[in-house]
Design an enzyme around this catalytic site. Structure first.
Site, mmCIF file in Angstrom:
data_model
loop_
_atom_site.group_PDB
_atom_site.id
_atom_site.type_symbol
_atom_site.label_atom_id
_atom_site.label_comp_id
_atom_site.label_asym_id
_atom_site.label_seq_id
_atom_site.Cartn_x
_atom_site.Cartn_y
_atom_site.Cartn_z
ATOM 1 N N LYS A 107 -4.083 3.171 -12.273
ATOM 2 C CA LYS A 107 -2.942 3.197 -13.196
ATOM 3 C C LYS A 107 -3.375 3.197 -14.649
ATOM 4 C CE LYS A 107 -1.635 0.167 -10.322
ATOM 5 N NZ LYS A 107 -2.130 0.867 -9.129
ATOM 6 N N SER B 56 -8.055 10.049 -49.115
ATOM 7 C CA SER B 56 -9.308 9.304 -48.983
ATOM 8 C C SER B 56 -9.206 8.070 -49.870
ATOM 9 C CB SER B 56 -10.458 10.196 -49.448
ATOM 10 O OG SER B 56 -11.525 9.405 -49.920
ATOM 11 N N TYR C 5 -6.692 1.968 1.941
ATOM 12 C CA TYR C 5 -6.492 1.315 0.649
ATOM 13 C C TYR C 5 -7.695 0.450 0.289
ATOM 14 C CZ TYR C 5 -4.683 -1.369 -3.183
ATOM 15 O OH TYR C 5 -4.535 -1.927 -4.419
ATOM 16 N N ASN D 288 -6.488 15.027 -46.133
ATOM 17 C CA ASN D 288 -7.208 15.276 -44.880
ATOM 18 C C ASN D 288 -6.272 15.575 -43.698
ATOM 19 O OD1 ASN D 288 -9.635 14.732 -46.166
ATOM 20 N ND2 ASN D 288 -9.426 12.529 -45.789
ATOM 21 N N THR E 40 -14.316 35.926 -34.322
ATOM 22 C CA THR E 40 -15.156 35.634 -33.154
ATOM 23 C C THR E 40 -16.416 35.020 -33.743
ATOM 24 O OG1 THR E 40 -16.268 37.774 -33.200
ATOM 25 C CG2 THR E 40 -14.302 37.639 -31.828
ATOM 26 N N HIS E 41 -17.001 34.092 -33.052
ATOM 27 C CA HIS E 41 -18.176 33.357 -33.553
ATOM 28 C C HIS E 41 -17.898 32.740 -34.929
ATOM 29 C CE1 HIS E 41 -20.453 35.610 -30.470
ATOM 30 N NE2 HIS E 41 -19.725 36.633 -30.873
ATOM 31 N N LYS F 42 -8.747 14.329 -52.147
ATOM 32 C CA LYS F 42 -8.726 14.687 -50.732
ATOM 33 C C LYS F 42 -7.341 14.626 -50.111
ATOM 34 C CE LYS F 42 -11.861 15.357 -48.256
ATOM 35 N NZ LYS F 42 -12.883 14.456 -47.733
ATOM 36 N N GLU G 269 -7.245 16.143 -36.367
ATOM 37 C CA GLU G 269 -8.522 15.585 -35.889
ATOM 38 C C GLU G 269 -8.266 14.564 -34.784
ATOM 39 O OE1 GLU G 269 -10.878 16.167 -40.112
ATOM 40 O OE2 GLU G 269 -9.814 14.322 -39.723
ATOM 41 N N ASN H 116 0.830 -1.226 0.000
ATOM 42 C CA ASN H 116 0.000 0.000 0.000
ATOM 43 C C ASN H 116 0.858 1.267 0.000
ATOM 44 O OD1 ASN H 116 -1.910 -1.930 0.195
ATOM 45 N ND2 ASN H 116 -2.752 -1.281 2.167
HETATM 46 N N1 ARG Z 1 -1.424 -3.872 -7.432
HETATM 47 C C1 ARG Z 1 -1.905 -3.152 -6.303
HETATM 48 C C2 ARG Z 1 -2.397 -1.779 -6.747
HETATM 49 O O1 ARG Z 1 -2.031 -1.394 -7.787
HETATM 50 C C3 ARG Z 1 -0.816 -2.987 -5.297
HETATM 51 C C4 ARG Z 1 -1.290 -2.812 -3.912
HETATM 52 C C5 ARG Z 1 -1.935 -4.023 -3.390
HETATM 53 N N2 ARG Z 1 -2.286 -3.896 -2.029
HETATM 54 C C6 ARG Z 1 -3.199 -4.691 -1.444
HETATM 55 N N3 ARG Z 1 -3.468 -4.454 -0.210
HETATM 56 N N4 ARG Z 1 -3.771 -5.632 -2.098
HETATM 57 O O2 ARG Z 1 -3.117 -1.080 -6.084
#
Ligand code: ARG
Length: 460
Positions: free
Chosen positions: A325, A277, A317, A285, A155-156, A283, A290, A110
């Protein structure tokens, strides 16, 4: 084997294990996990959990793991380890046996993951800073080249007043400067280390957390373990910075898409960054722009996902965090790619000066100038505005620019108009007169260019 084998008698359900694993995403923290693990080993030396020799062996092996795998991530992700922390732990123990096991004293995944994420964000923030400065430099270069390139200002999406391409570039330099300051602020807020907070309530070992923080280049340690393992504010902050900056890049793209359109048509993107295209042979593009505009939505999605992920979570936690992530990496990767692509676009565009100047001249974008002229002659701006409105209606009817109307015509609307009005109506005069700070006059632009140049000179 999992990290918690002792308590369990049954093996994990295969589907649950797959569902629970995050290695395929968090392998990207290898460098950060090893940096924090080495720092942790040094602190364990202080509290005599490790001997000098053991610490050195652990450090050496961790460095070896990093060197061997940093550019071989496909070899990491084939493992069935739960996450990058358990993957490194297993490898370390495979290599050096029970000495490796000692590294896991007093530390929880954690505090480990909170620390690693901060290290990752800091690393990426530094890369982003450089990329923002690079993009500002390219804008500056274009701004120097196009001091005399007049384009219509809108503008606009209606032609409003003439500006120069240089001035347009300087506007984006300002926006990017705010992005730069925001990311600096993110870095500053990242600077407290959560390591040594354990699972939730701190560590039982008498470690010096301030020293530990400095070992990882943090400026200090966090103050409350419960908060520290729960805190993901820094992810919200970096993704907020990303979202705002992507909004800038998206507006930059939108401007150029429009300038490049068949209707405006005063910039051209080189073949190397446009696509054709499959059906329409004529074309060319602006896909690249975009895509930048489109990818902005993904970054907003990342920011919203992390906000929603956190809003109902109790301290401290929760495994929900593992999802953070995915959003963080996606959002930041996309931002970095779009900063790179924006540099490429700006280096690969040409302006059609004749066309942009012609467009600036059309659309009565010097009408404000005529109203200002009447104010110089003693009228109030409201009256002047009204008279010029009427003149414009008639000019449109006659299909003439304001400067093509003769003096007698003007006098019908306002007797105080004299021959000198024509001087006011030129594009050059429109630009030159906007000379208060921040205006489009050549003098102000020169001043801004020099100031930006000087500022960028001091940045790496
Ligand atoms: N892979 C976990 C995460 O990204 C790591 C921490 C895990 N901790 C736990 N108490 N299970 O959050």
């Amino acid at each position: 084997m999992s990290l918690w084998g002792g308590r369990f008698t049954e093996a994990s359900n295969v589907k649950f294990k797959k569902f629970n694993n995050s290695l395929r995403i968090d392998y990207r923290l290898i460098q950060d996990d090893i940096k924090s693990s080495i720092a942790w080993s040094k602190i364990l030396l202080d509290v005599e959990i490790l001997t000098n020799q053991e610490q050195q062996l652990i450090e050496k092996t961790l460095c070896w793991i990093l060197n061997k795998y940093i550019n071989n991530v496909e070899k990491i992700v084939i493992s069935d380890a739960e996450d990058i922390h358990s993957w490194i732990e297993k490898l370390l123990i495979d290599k050096i046996g029970s000495i490796g096991k000692k590294l896991y004293t007093g530390r929880s995944r954690n505090d480990q993951i909170a620390t690693n994420l901060k290290l990752w964000c800091k690393r990426k923030s530094k890369i982003i800073l450089k990329k923002i400065v690079k993009l500002q430099r390219i804008f500056l270069n274009q701004a120097y080249l196009h001091q005399n390139t007049i384009i219509p200002g809108y503008t606009h999406l209606q032609r409003a007043q003439p500006i120069t391409f240089s001035y347009w570039c300087l506007a984006y330099i300002e926006m990017l400067e705010r992005d730069r300051l925001r990311i600096l602020h993110v870095i500053q807020n990242l600077n407290l280390s959560p390591l040594g907070c354990g699972a939730i309530a701190g560590t039982s070992w008498d470690i010096n957390r301030k020293k530990l923080a400095l070992l990882m280049d943090f400026s200090d340690c966090t103050k409350n373990a419960l908060d520290s393992v729960s805190d993901r504010d820094f992810i919200i902050e970096i993704l907020s910075a990303a979202a705002i900056s992507m909004m800038h890049l998206s507006r930059f793209s939108e401007d150029l898409i429009f300038y490049n359109s068949g209707e405006a048509n005063f910039i051209e993107l080189s073949d190397s960054i446009t696509s054709g295209s499959s059906l329409m042979p004529q074309k060319k593009n602006p896909d690249v722009l975009e895509l930048i505009r489109g990818k902005c939505s993904g970054v907003y999605g990342s920011l919203f996902s992390i906000l929603v992920l956190l809003k109902g979570l109790p301290l401290s936690y929760n495994k929900d965090f593992q999802e953070d992530k995915r959003y963080l990496f996606q959002g930041i990767d996309s931002w970095i790619t779009c900063l790179d692509m924006s540099c490429i676009v700006l280096n690969n565009l040409k302006l059609n000066k004749l066309r942009s100047e012609k467009l600036a001249q059309e659309g009565y974008s010097n009408a404000t100038e005529l109203a200002d002229y009447l104010v110089v002659k003693g009228l109030s701006f409201r009256d002047a505005h009204h008279i010029v409105g009427k003149i414009v209606v008639e000019a449109i009817r006659q299909n003439k620019y304001l400067e093509e109307l003769d003096l007698l015509f003007f006098k019908k609307y306002c007797v105080t108009i004299e021959q000198d009005v024509y001087k006011y109506l030129t594009l050059k005069s429109c630009l030159k007169r906007k000379n208060a700070i921040g205006g489009v006059s050549p003098k102000q632009i020169k001043h801004s260019l020099d100031a930006v140049k000087k500022r960028l000179l001091h940045l790496s």
